[in-house]
Design a protein around this motif. Sequence first.
Motif, PDB file in Angstrom:
ATOM      1  N   VAL A 214       0.864  -1.182   0.000  1.00 59.77           N
ATOM      2  CA  VAL A 214       0.000   0.000   0.000  1.00 59.77           C
ATOM      3  C   VAL A 214       0.901   1.233   0.000  1.00 59.77           C
ATOM      4  O   VAL A 214       1.772   1.381   0.855  1.00 59.77           O
ATOM      5  CB  VAL A 214      -0.906   0.033   1.249  1.00 59.77           C
ATOM      6  N   VAL A 215       0.698   2.122  -0.976  1.00 57.82           N
ATOM      7  CA  VAL A 215       1.414   3.392  -1.013  1.00 57.82           C
ATOM      8  C   VAL A 215       0.422   4.475  -0.620  1.00 57.82           C
ATOM      9  O   VAL A 215      -0.611   4.655  -1.260  1.00 57.82           O
ATOM     10  CB  VAL A 215       2.009   3.681  -2.412  1.00 57.82           C
ATOM     11  N   THR A 216       0.752   5.160   0.467  1.00 59.28           N
ATOM     12  CA  THR A 216      -0.096   6.222   1.008  1.00 59.28           C
ATOM     13  C   THR A 216       0.473   7.573   0.593  1.00 59.28           C
ATOM     14  O   THR A 216       1.679   7.797   0.677  1.00 59.28           O
ATOM     15  CB  THR A 216      -0.149   6.130   2.548  1.00 59.28           C
ATOM     16  N   ARG A 217      -0.416   8.462   0.151  1.00 59.72           N
ATOM     17  CA  ARG A 217       0.008   9.818  -0.207  1.00 59.72           C
ATOM     18  C   ARG A 217      -0.223  10.734   0.989  1.00 59.72           C
ATOM     19  O   ARG A 217      -1.293  10.732   1.587  1.00 59.72           O
ATOM     20  CB  ARG A 217      -0.764  10.326  -1.431  1.00 59.72           C
ATOM     21  N   LEU A 218       0.814  11.503   1.314  1.00 64.10           N
ATOM     22  CA  LEU A 218       0.739  12.486   2.392  1.00 64.10           C
ATOM     23  C   LEU A 218       0.978  13.873   1.801  1.00 64.10           C
ATOM     24  O   LEU A 218       1.734  14.033   0.836  1.00 64.10           O
ATOM     25  CB  LEU A 218       1.802  12.192   3.453  1.00 64.10           C
ATOM     26  N   TYR A 219       0.341  14.873   2.400  1.00 64.93           N
ATOM     27  CA  TYR A 219       0.443  16.252   1.933  1.00 64.93           C
ATOM     28  C   TYR A 219       1.006  17.102   3.069  1.00 64.93           C
ATOM     29  O   TYR A 219       0.572  16.973   4.214  1.00 64.93           O
ATOM     30  CB  TYR A 219      -0.940  16.748   1.502  1.00 64.93           C
ATOM     31  N   ASN A 220       1.951  17.967   2.761  1.00 61.43           N
ATOM     32  CA  ASN A 220       2.605  18.768   3.799  1.00 61.43           C
ATOM     33  C   ASN A 220       1.759  19.927   4.316  1.00 61.43           C
ATOM     34  O   ASN A 220       2.218  20.711   5.152  1.00 61.43           O
ATOM     35  CB  ASN A 220       3.972  19.282   3.321  1.00 61.43           C
ATOM     36  N   ASN A 221       0.535  20.056   3.833  1.00 58.35           N
ATOM     37  CA  ASN A 221      -0.395  21.090   4.297  1.00 58.35           C
ATOM     38  C   ASN A 221       0.151  22.501   4.053  1.00 58.35           C
ATOM     39  O   ASN A 221      -0.113  23.418   4.814  1.00 58.35           O
ATOM     40  CB  ASN A 221      -0.741  20.874   5.777  1.00 58.35           C
ATOM     41  N   GLY A 222       0.939  22.637   2.981  1.00 59.21           N
ATOM     42  CA  GLY A 222       1.483  23.951   2.621  1.00 59.21           C
ATOM     43  C   GLY A 222       2.634  24.414   3.493  1.00 59.21           C
ATOM     44  O   GLY A 222       3.021  25.584   3.439  1.00 59.21           O
ATOM     45  N   LYS A 223       3.209  23.514   4.284  1.00 61.07           N
ATOM     46  CA  LYS A 223       4.320  23.846   5.184  1.00 61.07           C
ATOM     47  C   LYS A 223       5.435  24.547   4.406  1.00 61.07           C
ATOM     48  O   LYS A 223       5.830  24.097   3.332  1.00 61.07           O
ATOM     49  CB  LYS A 223       4.834  22.542   5.804  1.00 61.07           C
ATOM     50  N   GLY A 224       5.907  25.646   4.929  1.00 62.63           N
ATOM     51  CA  GLY A 224       6.979  26.391   4.274  1.00 62.63           C
ATOM     52  C   GLY A 224       6.511  27.205   3.085  1.00 62.63           C
ATOM     53  O   GLY A 224       7.320  27.738   2.343  1.00 62.63           O
ATOM     54  N   GLY A 225       5.199  27.269   2.862  1.00 64.39           N
ATOM     55  CA  GLY A 225       4.655  28.069   1.771  1.00 64.39           C
ATOM     56  C   GLY A 225       4.573  27.358   0.435  1.00 64.39           C
ATOM     57  O   GLY A 225       4.139  27.942  -0.545  1.00 64.39           O
ATOM     58  N   GLN A 226       5.017  26.097   0.352  1.00 60.15           N
ATOM     59  CA  GLN A 226       4.971  25.345  -0.897  1.00 60.15           C
ATOM     60  C   GLN A 226       4.372  23.970  -0.658  1.00 60.15           C
ATOM     61  O   GLN A 226       4.782  23.265   0.265  1.00 60.15           O
ATOM     62  CB  GLN A 226       6.373  25.157  -1.477  1.00 60.15           C
ATOM     63  N   ALA A 227       3.427  23.597  -1.492  1.00 63.27           N
ATOM     64  CA  ALA A 227       2.822  22.265  -1.412  1.00 63.27           C
ATOM     65  C   ALA A 227       3.870  21.208  -1.750  1.00 63.27           C
ATOM     66  O   ALA A 227       4.743  21.429  -2.585  1.00 63.27           O
ATOM     67  CB  ALA A 227       1.660  22.157  -2.385  1.00 63.27           C
ATOM     68  N   ASN A 228       3.774  20.062  -1.075  1.00 64.01           N
ATOM     69  CA  ASN A 228       4.623  18.918  -1.393  1.00 64.01           C
ATOM     70  C   ASN A 228       3.886  17.664  -0.951  1.00 64.01           C
ATOM     71  O   ASN A 228       3.111  17.687   0.006  1.00 64.01           O
ATOM     72  CB  ASN A 228       5.982  19.025  -0.700  1.00 64.01           C
ATOM     73  N   HIS A 229       4.102  16.596  -1.682  1.00 61.15           N
ATOM     74  CA  HIS A 229       3.516  15.294  -1.351  1.00 61.15           C
ATOM     75  C   HIS A 229       4.632  14.288  -1.127  1.00 61.15           C
ATOM     76  O   HIS A 229       5.698  14.384  -1.735  1.00 61.15           O
ATOM     77  CB  HIS A 229       2.591  14.810  -2.482  1.00 61.15           C
ATOM     78  N   ARG A 230       4.341  13.339  -0.257  1.00 60.81           N
ATOM     79  CA  ARG A 230       5.260  12.229  -0.029  1.00 60.81           C
ATOM     80  C   ARG A 230       4.466  10.949  -0.186  1.00 60.81           C
ATOM     81  O   ARG A 230       3.307  10.865   0.234  1.00 60.81           O
ATOM     82  CB  ARG A 230       5.879  12.309   1.367  1.00 60.81           C
ATOM     83  N   TYR A 231       5.080   9.949  -0.783  1.00 57.82           N
ATOM     84  CA  TYR A 231       4.428   8.673  -1.060  1.00 57.82           C
ATOM     85  C   TYR A 231       5.155   7.614  -0.229  1.00 57.82           C
ATOM     86  O   TYR A 231       6.343   7.369  -0.447  1.00 57.82           O
ATOM     87  CB  TYR A 231       4.498   8.374  -2.562  1.00 57.82           C
ATOM     88  N   ALA A 232       4.450   7.026   0.739  1.00 53.86           N
ATOM     89  CA  ALA A 232       5.101   6.140   1.704  1.00 53.86           C
ATOM     90  C   ALA A 232       4.436   4.773   1.761  1.00 53.86           C
ATOM     91  O   ALA A 232       3.211   4.668   1.711  1.00 53.86           O
ATOM     92  CB  ALA A 232       5.067   6.779   3.088  1.00 53.86           C
ATOM     93  N   THR A 233       5.264   3.739   1.888  1.00 46.74           N
ATOM     94  CA  THR A 233       4.757   2.391   2.116  1.00 46.74           C
ATOM     95  C   THR A 233       4.891   2.014   3.590  1.00 46.74           C
ATOM     96  O   THR A 233       4.320   1.031   4.022  1.00 46.74           O
ATOM     97  CB  THR A 233       5.511   1.347   1.272  1.00 46.74           C
ATOM     98  N   SER A 234       5.620   2.789   4.339  1.00 45.33           N
ATOM     99  CA  SER A 234       5.879   2.516   5.746  1.00 45.33           C
ATOM    100  C   SER A 234       4.894   3.270   6.643  1.00 45.33           C
ATOM    101  O   SER A 234       4.775   4.497   6.551  1.00 45.33           O
ATOM    102  CB  SER A 234       7.309   2.940   6.098  1.00 45.33           C
ATOM    103  N   ARG A 235       4.224   2.527   7.522  1.00 45.30           N
ATOM    104  CA  ARG A 235       3.331   3.182   8.489  1.00 45.30           C
ATOM    105  C   ARG A 235       4.119   4.063   9.447  1.00 45.30           C
ATOM    106  O   ARG A 235       3.639   5.100   9.880  1.00 45.30           O
ATOM    107  CB  ARG A 235       2.535   2.132   9.258  1.00 45.30           C
ATOM    108  N   GLU A 236       5.336   3.628   9.760  1.00 53.72           N
ATOM    109  CA  GLU A 236       6.191   4.418  10.653  1.00 53.72           C
ATOM    110  C   GLU A 236       6.515   5.775  10.020  1.00 53.72           C
ATOM    111  O   GLU A 236       6.417   6.813  10.675  1.00 53.72           O
ATOM    112  CB  GLU A 236       7.476   3.661  10.981  1.00 53.72           C
ATOM    113  N   VAL A 237       6.905   5.758   8.743  1.00 54.98           N
ATOM    114  CA  VAL A 237       7.199   7.007   8.031  1.00 54.98           C
ATOM    115  C   VAL A 237       5.954   7.882   7.991  1.00 54.98           C
ATOM    116  O   VAL A 237       6.010   9.084   8.285  1.00 54.98           O
ATOM    117  CB  VAL A 237       7.729   6.732   6.602  1.00 54.98           C
ATOM    118  N   ALA A 238       4.812   7.304   7.635  1.00 55.29           N
ATOM    119  CA  ALA A 238       3.566   8.080   7.579  1.00 55.29           C
ATOM    120  C   ALA A 238       3.243   8.678   8.946  1.00 55.29           C
ATOM    121  O   ALA A 238       2.868   9.853   9.046  1.00 55.29           O
ATOM    122  CB  ALA A 238       2.422   7.201   7.085  1.00 55.29           C
TER     123      ALA A 238
END
Length: 158
Positions: free
Chosen positions: A115-139
Amino acid sequence: GPTAGERPAIEFYNPSLDHYFVTAEPAEAAMLDAGVVVPGWQRTGYAFNTFAPGALGAPACRFFGTPGIGPSSHFFTIDAAECAKVRANSAWTFEGLAFQAELPGVGTCPGDRAVVTRLYNNGKGGQANHRYATSREVAGNMVGEGWVVEGPVFCTPP
């Protein structure tokens, strides 16, 4: 590691941008490793397998923020409706198809898929970014830093 018909999507991080990025293109990964395109990208040690183009699953649309109006970030989706919606948004430029993966069922993937989960930085630092994680720990760590879980977006080879 990947088998025939699979390719790793390698994750990179740029500390000066505080952004994550994945690529399944060996030449692009080599350029990032060499600092040829944009200096400062480093491998995080995380990767997930994908299906090679023409293999199983749906193609992943790859977008980059349109210079001057969009975020300085990449976004990936294999959902056809989401791809069409983002393509219609002038803040994003369609760069092509990045890899292939399968759509999750109702919130999850079959047992023989990651399972690859997409995470969104919520505009942190003024720029959108996404991270794609397979690790629950990372998420979980990302949520602890204020990131938002957008949910499972890809089912990939383990």
